[in-house]
Design an enzyme around this catalytic site. Structure first.
Site, PDB file in Angstrom:
ATOM      1  N   CYS A  16      -2.526  13.339  -0.388  1.00 14.25           N
ATOM      2  CA  CYS A  16      -3.177  12.383   1.523  1.00 14.25           C
ATOM      3  C   CYS A  16      -1.974  11.873   2.056  1.00 14.25           C
ATOM      4  CB  CYS A  16      -4.291  11.856   1.342  1.00 14.25           C
ATOM      5  SG  CYS A  16      -4.067  10.178   0.252  1.00 14.25           S
ATOM      6  N   CYS A  21      -6.648   6.432  -0.116  1.00 10.03           N
ATOM      7  CA  CYS A  21      -8.008   7.201   0.302  1.00 10.03           C
ATOM      8  C   CYS A  21      -8.331   8.452  -0.297  1.00 10.03           C
ATOM      9  CB  CYS A  21      -8.291   6.502   1.937  1.00 10.03           C
ATOM     10  SG  CYS A  21      -8.249   5.122   2.429  1.00 10.03           S
ATOM     11  N   ARG A  22      -8.061   9.282   0.528  1.00  3.51           N
ATOM     12  CA  ARG A  22      -8.544  10.554  -0.275  1.00  3.51           C
ATOM     13  C   ARG A  22      -7.735  11.232  -1.735  1.00  3.51           C
ATOM     14  NH1 ARG A  22      -6.729  12.800   5.574  1.00  3.51           N
ATOM     15  NH2 ARG A  22      -5.265  11.031   5.369  1.00  3.51           N
TER      16      ARG A  22
END
Ligand code: 4NP
Length: 160
Positions: A16, A21-22
């Site tokens: 990402c 996060c992702r």
């Protein structure tokens, strides 16, 4: 006779932007689902940007995935294109970045992760609420199954 374990045939790198996060969530979910399916897959994650290098995943990922996230953020390197068999981009911007830096000796297949399922990007949840992280988690579950469904047939026929 060597007793060392053979290297996994499939080595997947989830990518990402910030790697907080992702992609750390995707890494943990893909590892968890591969283990539950009895598949020996090596999984790692990184970001195309270096803003958060060395940081732990965002705590909202831990809350939503209910998994232990062990990664510390790192930035993609050209050696990743030969160390991994599959590079899974979270969205089109990251895919474009990866394609633009792909070295001529690259052996990894570089694709949008969503291309194994519905061609959709994983939206960036960073500036939103917990609900966005929950959606990322559910999407990672679907995309992990779709990716593993795709590679399992090829692994059986040595087409990885
Ligand atoms: P990620 O989310 O790419 O899923 O890790 C983001 C994290 C940080 C930023 C943007 C997206 N940022 O702009 O700092």
């Amino acid at each position: 006779m060597s007793s060392s374990k053979p290297e996994p045939q499939i080595k997947a790198l989830v990518v990402c932007l910030g790697n907080i996060c992702r992609s750390p969530m995707g890494e943990a979910v893909l590892k968890d689902i591969a283990t539950k399916r009895g598949m020996d897959v090596h999984v790692d994650s990184c970001g195309t940007a270096g803003y958060h290098v060395g940081e732990e995943p965002d705590e909202r990922c831990v809350e939503c995935s209910r998994l232990v996230l062990q990664s510390l953020a790192r930035q993609i390197s050209t050696s990743d294109f030969v160390r991994f068999t599959h590079i899974l981009a979270a969205d089109e911007n990251n895919l474009r970045h990866l394609q633009s830096m792909k070295p001529s000796n690259a052996t990894a297949e570089v694709r949008l992760w969503g291309s194994y399922h519905d061609n959709k990007a994983i939206p960036d949840p960073y500036y939103g609420g917990l609900n966005g992280f929950e959606k990322v988690y559910q999407q990672c579950v679907r995309l992990s199954h779709a990716f593993l469904d795709n590679v399992v047939g090829k692994a059986e026929t040595n087409e990885v």
